[in-house]
Design a protein around this motif. Structure first.
Motif, PDB file in Angstrom:
ATOM      1  N   VAL A   1      -6.019  14.778  -9.714  1.00  0.00           N
ATOM      2  CA  VAL A   1      -7.075  14.080  -9.089  1.00  0.00           C
ATOM      3  C   VAL A   1      -6.657  13.198 -10.311  1.00  0.00           C
ATOM      4  O   VAL A   1      -7.317  11.658 -10.139  1.00  0.00           O
ATOM      5  N   PHE A   2      -6.529  13.571 -11.207  1.00  0.00           N
ATOM      6  CA  PHE A   2      -6.485  12.157 -12.460  1.00  0.00           C
ATOM      7  C   PHE A   2      -5.620  11.280 -12.144  1.00  0.00           C
ATOM      8  O   PHE A   2      -5.311  10.522 -12.356  1.00  0.00           O
ATOM      9  N   THR A   3      -4.114  12.159 -12.059  1.00  0.00           N
ATOM     10  CA  THR A   3      -3.530  12.036 -12.827  1.00  0.00           C
ATOM     11  C   THR A   3      -2.886  10.568 -10.981  1.00  0.00           C
ATOM     12  O   THR A   3      -2.439   9.555 -10.773  1.00  0.00           O
TER      13      THR A   3
ATOM     14  N   TYR B   1       3.731   9.065 -18.428  1.00  0.00           N
ATOM     15  CA  TYR B   1       3.425   9.100 -19.602  1.00  0.00           C
ATOM     16  C   TYR B   1       1.648   9.121 -20.484  1.00  0.00           C
ATOM     17  O   TYR B   1       1.092   9.564 -21.152  1.00  0.00           O
ATOM     18  N   LEU B   2       1.215   7.862 -19.693  1.00  0.00           N
ATOM     19  CA  LEU B   2      -0.468   7.896 -19.628  1.00  0.00           C
ATOM     20  C   LEU B   2      -1.129   8.343 -19.524  1.00  0.00           C
ATOM     21  O   LEU B   2      -1.650   8.937 -19.835  1.00  0.00           O
ATOM     22  N   TRP B   3      -0.668   8.780 -18.814  1.00  0.00           N
ATOM     23  CA  TRP B   3      -2.231  10.195 -17.683  1.00  0.00           C
ATOM     24  C   TRP B   3      -1.786  11.568 -17.736  1.00  0.00           C
ATOM     25  O   TRP B   3      -2.096  12.385 -17.542  1.00  0.00           O
ATOM     26  N   LEU B   4      -0.407  11.607 -18.743  1.00  0.00           N
ATOM     27  CA  LEU B   4      -0.325  13.415 -18.582  1.00  0.00           C
ATOM     28  C   LEU B   4      -0.854  14.304 -19.107  1.00  0.00           C
ATOM     29  O   LEU B   4      -1.739  15.414 -19.545  1.00  0.00           O
ATOM     30  N   PRO B   5      -1.671  13.969 -21.025  1.00  0.00           N
ATOM     31  CA  PRO B   5      -2.494  14.605 -21.129  1.00  0.00           C
ATOM     32  C   PRO B   5      -3.592  15.245 -20.205  1.00  0.00           C
ATOM     33  O   PRO B   5      -3.984  15.921 -20.058  1.00  0.00           O
TER      34      PRO B   5
ATOM     35  N   ALA C   1       0.928  -0.790  -0.310  1.00  0.00           N
ATOM     36  CA  ALA C   1      -0.281   0.300  -0.455  1.00  0.00           C
ATOM     37  C   ALA C   1       0.879   1.387   0.165  1.00  0.00           C
ATOM     38  O   ALA C   1       0.514   1.701  -0.710  1.00  0.00           O
ATOM     39  N   LEU C   2       2.371   0.876   0.887  1.00  0.00           N
ATOM     40  CA  LEU C   2       3.024   2.685   0.887  1.00  0.00           C
ATOM     41  C   LEU C   2       3.281   3.238  -0.733  1.00  0.00           C
ATOM     42  O   LEU C   2       3.772   3.701  -0.690  1.00  0.00           O
ATOM     43  N   ARG C   3       3.841   1.855  -0.808  1.00  0.00           N
ATOM     44  CA  ARG C   3       4.622   1.323  -2.188  1.00  0.00           C
ATOM     45  C   ARG C   3       3.568   2.117  -3.459  1.00  0.00           C
ATOM     46  O   ARG C   3       3.813   3.144  -4.079  1.00  0.00           O
ATOM     47  N   THR C   4       2.715   1.675  -3.761  1.00  0.00           N
ATOM     48  CA  THR C   4       1.616   1.757  -4.443  1.00  0.00           C
ATOM     49  C   THR C   4       0.723   3.959  -4.631  1.00  0.00           C
ATOM     50  O   THR C   4       2.198   4.442  -5.160  1.00  0.00           O
ATOM     51  N   LEU C   5       0.731   4.082  -2.789  1.00  0.00           N
ATOM     52  CA  LEU C   5       1.558   5.256  -2.763  1.00  0.00           C
ATOM     53  C   LEU C   5       1.787   6.452  -2.891  1.00  0.00           C
ATOM     54  O   LEU C   5       1.768   7.014  -3.604  1.00  0.00           O
ATOM     55  N   GLY C   6       3.078   5.569  -2.937  1.00  0.00           N
ATOM     56  CA  GLY C   6       4.400   6.770  -3.224  1.00  0.00           C
ATOM     57  C   GLY C   6       4.700   6.897  -4.711  1.00  0.00           C
ATOM     58  O   GLY C   6       5.006   7.887  -5.127  1.00  0.00           O
ATOM     59  N   THR C   7       3.858   5.702  -5.538  1.00  0.00           N
ATOM     60  CA  THR C   7       4.152   5.777  -6.924  1.00  0.00           C
ATOM     61  C   THR C   7       2.449   6.633  -7.461  1.00  0.00           C
ATOM     62  O   THR C   7       4.121   7.297  -9.071  1.00  0.00           O
ATOM     63  N   ALA C   8       2.216   6.494  -6.782  1.00  0.00           N
ATOM     64  CA  ALA C   8       0.505   7.392  -7.027  1.00  0.00           C
ATOM     65  C   ALA C   8       1.448   8.734  -6.809  1.00  0.00           C
ATOM     66  O   ALA C   8       1.212  10.096  -8.141  1.00  0.00           O
ATOM     67  N   LEU C   9       1.924   9.050  -6.451  1.00  0.00           N
ATOM     68  CA  LEU C   9       2.616  10.133  -5.644  1.00  0.00           C
ATOM     69  C   LEU C   9       3.555  11.102  -6.949  1.00  0.00           C
ATOM     70  O   LEU C   9       3.933  12.460  -7.516  1.00  0.00           O
TER      71      LEU C   9
ATOM     72  N   VAL D   1       4.563  10.023  -9.912  1.00  0.00           N
ATOM     73  CA  VAL D   1       3.400   9.931 -11.175  1.00  0.00           C
ATOM     74  C   VAL D   1       3.057  11.348 -11.040  1.00  0.00           C
ATOM     75  O   VAL D   1       3.494  11.736 -11.805  1.00  0.00           O
ATOM     76  N   THR D   2       2.828  11.647  -9.844  1.00  0.00           N
ATOM     77  CA  THR D   2       1.642  13.017 -10.031  1.00  0.00           C
ATOM     78  C   THR D   2       2.489  14.525 -10.330  1.00  0.00           C
ATOM     79  O   THR D   2       2.628  15.170 -10.946  1.00  0.00           O
ATOM     80  N   ALA D   3       3.953  14.156  -9.506  1.00  0.00           N
ATOM     81  CA  ALA D   3       4.850  15.105  -9.703  1.00  0.00           C
ATOM     82  C   ALA D   3       5.307  14.703 -10.728  1.00  0.00           C
ATOM     83  O   ALA D   3       6.007  16.604 -11.086  1.00  0.00           O
TER      84      ALA D   3
END
Length: 281
Positions: free
Chosen positions: A216-218, A163-167, A72-80, A82-84
């Motif tokens: 919110v999206f990324t 790359y996938l969520w950049l737009p 869960a922490l790895r997933t949260l860090g990955t999402a953050l 990607v957003t950054a």
């Protein structure tokens, strides 16, 4: 009937929204309700069939097992992460499309930003798998510099998801910058503010709701993704993969795991609501 609808705009609005709201309640909220409900059930250890016996064992296992906490922490860090990355990459692109490019070219540039969304998710992910492979194009391009690509793993997952969520990050920032009054920038220049100070004290505070809206999206899309991890993640496991692996063997446990990203997204939305980001969606 027509006169009644004409005289009562609220009734007209209610009738227009009835069908989509009913679909939202049945398809989306109904699915979430079924997810939470099945998380309280258990599984027969011999047949793997779901047994509708109420228990909190699944939540206790999720909350007390260190493996799930690490995932869960790895997933949260990955999402953050990607957003950054998307914020850093999207801001100059959006600034160019909204403020620098000629007005007649801006619509074409927005279309160019949207073009990658028309391609298949799997096509883009497998294209990145080829680029990041050992001895692949990225390794070949970096070899003269004495460097090599990241290969498969968590860095590759962050690159591909960014790359996938950049737009989805570029478009809200573009809209925020396009609506930025020219008088504000002119006033900052007249007062002697340099480029960086103008960006930090004028542009960024006004566009911050748009940045939060894009996040919110990324953030939410990265939090629940599991396909990119399967393709370029190597041995990396995120919460989406843990849910996917448990669905067939232990559906109630997978449902309990599924409540984690839902809860995180709800908390994230509550945290940014005051920034006005939800008005920019």
């Amino acid at each position: 009937m027509l006169r009644t609808l004409h005289r009562r705009p609220r009734l007209r609005l209610a009738l227009l929204l009835a069908a989509p709201l009913a679909w939202l309640i049945v398809a989306y909220l109904g699915a979430l309700a079924a997810l939470f409900l099945s998380a309280f059930w258990t599984t027969d250890p011999f047949t793997s069939d779901v047994v509708r016996t109420w228990t909190l064992a699944n939540f206790r296992e999720v909350l007390t097992t260190s493996v799930y906490w690490h995932v869960a922490l790895r997933t949260l860090g990955t999402a953050l992460a990607v957003t950054a990355v998307d914020i850093v990459v999207a801001f100059p692109i959006a600034f160019w499309t909204a403020r620098v490019a000629a007005p007649r070219h801006r619509n074409l540039l927005v279309v160019a930003v949207l073009t990658p969304l028309w391609a298949s998710y799997l096509v883009k992910a497998y294209a990145w798998r080829t680029l990041l492979s050992t001895g692949g194009p990225l390794d070949w391009a970096l070899k003269p510099l004495g460097l090599s690509g990241p290969g498969y793993g968590l860095p590759a997952v962050i690159i591909v998801l960014a790359y996938l969520w950049l737009p989805y990050m570029i478009l809200p920032i573009h809209a925020g910058l396009a609506n930025l009054p020219d008088d504000v920038l002119d006033a900052a220049a007249d007062l002697g503010a340099r480029t960086w100070r103008t960006f930090r004290t004028v542009v960024l505070p006004l566009v911050l709701p748009s940045v939060a809206a894009g996040s919110v999206f990324t953030f939410s899309l990265s939090l629940g993704d599991y396909i990119a991890v399967q393709i370029v993640g190597g041995k990396t496991q995120l919460i989406g993969n843990a849910i996917y692996s448990d669905v067939t063997l232990d559906l109630p446990l997978a449902a309990a795991l599924g409540t984690i990203p839902v809860a995180v997204v709800v908390l994230y939305l509550l945290a940014i609501r005051r920034s006005g980001a939800l008005d920019s969606l």
